[in-house]
Motif scaffolding. Structure first.
Motif, PDB file in Angstrom:
ATOM      1  N   GLU A  75      -7.886   1.814  -1.615  1.00 18.38           N
ATOM      2  CA  GLU A  75      -8.149   1.830  -3.089  1.00 18.38           C
ATOM      3  C   GLU A  75      -9.512   0.816  -2.856  1.00 18.38           C
ATOM      4  O   GLU A  75     -10.259  -0.096  -3.744  1.00 18.38           O
ATOM      5  CB  GLU A  75      -7.394   1.046  -4.041  1.00 18.38           C
ATOM      6  CG  GLU A  75      -6.426   2.219  -4.840  1.00 18.38           C
ATOM      7  CD  GLU A  75      -5.399   1.470  -5.230  1.00 18.38           C
ATOM      8  OE1 GLU A  75      -5.038   0.649  -4.586  1.00 18.38           O
ATOM      9  OE2 GLU A  75      -4.041   2.169  -5.616  1.00 18.38           O
TER      10      GLU A  75
ATOM     11  N   VAL B 243     -12.650   3.118  -5.616  1.00 16.14           N
ATOM     12  CA  VAL B 243     -12.142   3.183  -6.788  1.00 16.14           C
ATOM     13  C   VAL B 243     -13.034   4.237  -7.864  1.00 16.14           C
ATOM     14  O   VAL B 243     -14.464   3.574  -8.208  1.00 16.14           O
ATOM     15  CB  VAL B 243     -11.792   2.559  -8.128  1.00 16.14           C
ATOM     16  CG1 VAL B 243     -11.325   2.691  -9.085  1.00 16.14           C
ATOM     17  CG2 VAL B 243     -10.687   2.003  -6.968  1.00 16.14           C
TER      18      VAL B 243
ATOM     19  N   ALA C   6      -2.454   3.721   0.078  1.00 14.18           N
ATOM     20  CA  ALA C   6      -3.079   4.191  -0.846  1.00 14.18           C
ATOM     21  C   ALA C   6      -4.532   3.852  -0.338  1.00 14.18           C
ATOM     22  O   ALA C   6      -4.163   1.600   0.002  1.00 14.18           O
ATOM     23  CB  ALA C   6      -2.492   4.075  -2.180  1.00 14.18           C
TER      24      ALA C   6
ATOM     25  N   ARG D  71      -3.192  -2.314 -10.329  1.00 14.24           N
ATOM     26  CA  ARG D  71      -4.629  -2.376  -8.901  1.00 14.24           C
ATOM     27  C   ARG D  71      -5.564  -1.699  -9.340  1.00 14.24           C
ATOM     28  O   ARG D  71      -6.656  -2.197  -8.683  1.00 14.24           O
ATOM     29  CB  ARG D  71      -3.861  -1.403  -7.654  1.00 14.24           C
ATOM     30  CG  ARG D  71      -2.704  -2.089  -6.853  1.00 14.24           C
ATOM     31  CD  ARG D  71      -2.832  -1.513  -5.872  1.00 14.24           C
ATOM     32  NE  ARG D  71      -1.902  -2.316  -4.881  1.00 14.24           N
ATOM     33  CZ  ARG D  71      -2.040  -2.563  -2.971  1.00 14.24           C
ATOM     34  NH1 ARG D  71      -2.278  -0.710  -3.058  1.00 14.24           N
ATOM     35  NH2 ARG D  71      -1.671  -3.177  -2.156  1.00 14.24           N
ATOM     36  N   ALA D  72      -5.525  -0.476 -10.504  1.00 12.05           N
ATOM     37  CA  ALA D  72      -7.026  -0.139 -11.248  1.00 12.05           C
ATOM     38  C   ALA D  72      -6.021   0.902 -12.465  1.00 12.05           C
ATOM     39  O   ALA D  72      -5.449   1.872 -11.741  1.00 12.05           O
ATOM     40  CB  ALA D  72      -7.456   1.064  -9.428  1.00 12.05           C
TER      41      ALA D  72
ATOM     42  N   ASP E  80       1.230  -1.691  -0.057  1.00 16.00           N
ATOM     43  CA  ASP E  80      -0.411  -0.324  -0.020  1.00 16.00           C
ATOM     44  C   ASP E  80       0.353   1.139  -0.132  1.00 16.00           C
ATOM     45  O   ASP E  80       0.293   2.460  -0.026  1.00 16.00           O
ATOM     46  CB  ASP E  80      -1.258  -0.185   1.527  1.00 16.00           C
ATOM     47  CG  ASP E  80      -2.114  -0.518   0.694  1.00 16.00           C
ATOM     48  OD1 ASP E  80      -2.449  -1.392   0.157  1.00 16.00           O
ATOM     49  OD2 ASP E  80      -2.819  -1.351   2.020  1.00 16.00           O
TER      50      ASP E  80
ATOM     51  N   GLN F  33      -6.884   7.111 -10.317  1.00 15.77           N
ATOM     52  CA  GLN F  33      -6.300   5.954  -9.397  1.00 15.77           C
ATOM     53  C   GLN F  33      -4.495   6.297 -10.240  1.00 15.77           C
ATOM     54  O   GLN F  33      -4.112   5.692  -8.961  1.00 15.77           O
ATOM     55  CB  GLN F  33      -6.868   4.941  -9.773  1.00 15.77           C
ATOM     56  CG  GLN F  33      -8.095   4.706  -9.501  1.00 15.77           C
ATOM     57  CD  GLN F  33      -8.463   5.126  -7.494  1.00 15.77           C
ATOM     58  OE1 GLN F  33      -9.551   6.420  -7.597  1.00 15.77           O
ATOM     59  NE2 GLN F  33      -7.338   4.697  -7.054  1.00 15.77           N
TER      60      GLN F  33
ATOM     61  N   TYR G 271      -3.324   9.408  -8.098  1.00 16.00           N
ATOM     62  CA  TYR G 271      -3.064   9.732  -6.451  1.00 16.00           C
ATOM     63  C   TYR G 271      -2.268   8.670  -6.104  1.00 16.00           C
ATOM     64  O   TYR G 271      -1.548   8.683  -5.339  1.00 16.00           O
ATOM     65  CB  TYR G 271      -4.958   9.402  -6.432  1.00 16.00           C
ATOM     66  CG  TYR G 271      -5.389   7.712  -5.053  1.00 16.00           C
ATOM     67  CD1 TYR G 271      -4.920   9.297  -3.846  1.00 16.00           C
ATOM     68  CD2 TYR G 271      -4.805   6.539  -4.347  1.00 16.00           C
ATOM     69  CE1 TYR G 271      -5.019   7.931  -2.364  1.00 16.00           C
ATOM     70  CE2 TYR G 271      -5.883   6.685  -3.222  1.00 16.00           C
ATOM     71  CZ  TYR G 271      -5.839   7.355  -2.524  1.00 16.00           C
ATOM     72  OH  TYR G 271      -5.437   6.263  -0.740  1.00 16.00           O
ATOM     73  N   GLN G 272      -2.222   7.404  -6.472  1.00 13.83           N
ATOM     74  CA  GLN G 272      -1.156   6.555  -5.976  1.00 13.83           C
ATOM     75  C   GLN G 272       0.587   7.226  -6.249  1.00 13.83           C
ATOM     76  O   GLN G 272       1.187   7.607  -5.380  1.00 13.83           O
ATOM     77  CB  GLN G 272      -0.991   5.853  -7.281  1.00 13.83           C
ATOM     78  CG  GLN G 272      -1.845   4.456  -6.674  1.00 13.83           C
ATOM     79  CD  GLN G 272      -1.369   3.471  -7.419  1.00 13.83           C
ATOM     80  OE1 GLN G 272      -0.941   2.662  -7.977  1.00 13.83           O
ATOM     81  NE2 GLN G 272      -3.020   1.968  -7.515  1.00 13.83           N
TER      82      GLN G 272
END
Length: 465
Positions: free
Chosen positions: A347, A350, A345, A306-307, A285, A312, A315-316
């Motif tokens: 998630e 999302v 992070a 992950r996404a 994470d 996203q 964001y990461q």
């Protein structure tokens, strides 16, 4: 060092630099990445005029003024402006203005904290990081294993968002986001579009009703949507001929294969640090790559699997960039006043928007996902067309809303909206899900009247009974 200057890499580099580190960014193509030139920005520039015209046609008075069809040349010209005509001068200026160093060339890992760069002039540079290397190379279009496919010169998402002319006939293979959005865009621009979907529904990762309503919208616009249609052969002799598993053929001037994405790790040198090439880079994470000793290798955005969404990835990038700087300075990652640490992070919430007509939006878990995860849940549904704001938005408004309620905690685990203009509703749902706002507290978040957001009140009333 950051390998990849897309939105994820830019944000990670910026946050690491703000935290006190010097940062070099390695990029082999255009600074700004897939989103700026071949994905989010050009696709939405193609889709917005279609949505505006569709909205106008649903209103008396406006309908009469909105006769005719889209001016395809004007739409494509505006699309080109949003991509800066596929030049990255502005993005390079931003990067340099932010205090970041740009290294042009193809970067590959070359052992611990080392990146070897093949420069545009054919040279080779080896860069060594003092603290960390972050891989932000994203994904690439995945094409099926069909004989002769390369000779057909198929479109991927890149060609679909950057094409300079409108094909008379376009075949779209796939039922996901890219397939649905590009079928919407090119049909509105004048193409005859057939969409070939191997499965039985569109948008399979969303609530079933989302795909159903989008399919209705596509068909109403004139798209020939076919389910259970698997492509088994392709050839080009001027036009493209696709053979389906039942022997039927489909002929088009161009074919778009929107059949998934694969992590851009095949030629990244992962084997030099003990990882498997061609696979997503598994991370924790805080963005640290699993299986790599020394806490120096990070991976952010689509490349970690992950996404697969630009927002996203950004964001990461913000989270992981700050983590890298904090670890380098020996600062603690725990930020207790925020509850959950802002250095990891999260998630669980999302958000995603599919810019079709109608729009399909969702955040968090679907009913099926929540049930499979072991939650005791209830789905609360409401017809969006019954909301006063929706009836004012368009005559005959069709849409649906669903909230997935955790019955034990009385919070929302997921929300889905489908309908015209609902994209701007999604952030309220994201806040409710991410913030784990109790249903009892949502009663006091009063929606303005008459707006479509009044659906929140209707969902709460339906839940309470």
């Amino acid at each position: 060092m950051v390998v990849g200057a897309g939105p994820t890499g830019e944000n990670l580099a910026d946050r690491a630099h703000a935290g006190g580190l010097s940062v070099a960014v390695v990029e082999s193509e255009l600074v700004g990445g897939e989103c700026s030139y071949w994905a989010c920005m050009p696709s939405k520039a193609l889709l917005r005029p279609a949505a505006a015209l569709a909205d106008a046609r649903r209103l008396p008075g406006a309908r009469e003024a909105a006769g005719g069809t889209l001016d395809a040349a004007a739409v494509l010209e505006r699309r080109d402006e949003f991509t800066s005509h596929w030049k990255d001068d502005g993005q390079v200026d931003w990067l340099k203005g932010a205090g970041l160093v740009l290294v042009r060339g193809r970067g590959r890992l070359d052992g611990v904290k080392r990146v070897a760069v093949e420069t545009p002039d054919g040279g080779r540079r080896v860069l060594t990081a003092r603290h960390a290397v972050a891989v932000c190379t994203g994904t690439r279009a995945a094409l099926p294993d069909l004989a002769g496919l390369a000779d057909v010169r198929p479109w991927t998402s890149r060609e679909a968002t950057s094409a300079a002319r409108v094909p008379a006939r376009l075949a779209v293979v796939g039922g996901g986001v890219v397939a649905c959005e590009m079928a919407t865009a090119w049909r509105a621009l004048g193409s005859e579009v057939v969409q070939l979907v191997r499965g039985s529904r569109l948008l399979p990762r969303m609530e079933p009703f989302a795909g159903e309503l989008v399919a209705q919208g596509l068909r109403a616009a004139g798209v020939d949507v076919r389910f259970g249609a698997s492509v088994t052969g392709v050839r080009r002799d001027g036009p493209v001929t696709l053979t389906l598993d039942g022997g039927e053929t489909v002929t088009a001037d161009e074919v778009l294969f929107a059949t998934g994405r694969t992590p851009a790790t095949a030629d990244l040198g992962l084997e030099t640090v003990g990882l498997d090439a061609g696979r997503p880079i598994e991370v924790d994470d805080t963005g640290l790559a699993a299986g790599v000793p020394g806490e120096w290798l990070y991976a952010a955005g689509d490349v970690n699997g992950r996404a697969l969404l630009t927002h996203q990835g950004k964001y990461q990038g913000r989270i992981f960039g700050a983590v890298i700087a904090d670890r380098a300075a020996g600062r603690t990652l725990d930020t207790a006043e925020w509850g959950r640490s802002v250095a990891t992070a999260d998630e669980r919430a999302v958000p995603q928007v599919v810019f079709t007509d109608p729009e399909a939006t969702a955040v968090g878990l679907t009913l099926e996902q929540a049930t499979r995860a072991g939650h005791r849940v209830r789905a609360v549904d409401y017809d969006l067309g019954r909301v006063a704001g929706a009836s004012l938005y368009a005559d005959g408004y069709q849409g649906r809303a669903r909230a997935v309620v955790d019955l034990d905690r009385e919070i929302l685990l997921g929300v889905t909206f489908v309908g015209a203009g609902v994209a701007e509703l999604l952030h309220s749902a994201t806040i409710a899900v991410a913030g784990e706002v109790p249903v009892s507290r949502l009663w006091h978040a009063v929606p303005a009247y008459p707006t479509i957001s009044e659906v929140w009140l209707r969902l709460l009333e339906t839940y309470r009974g």
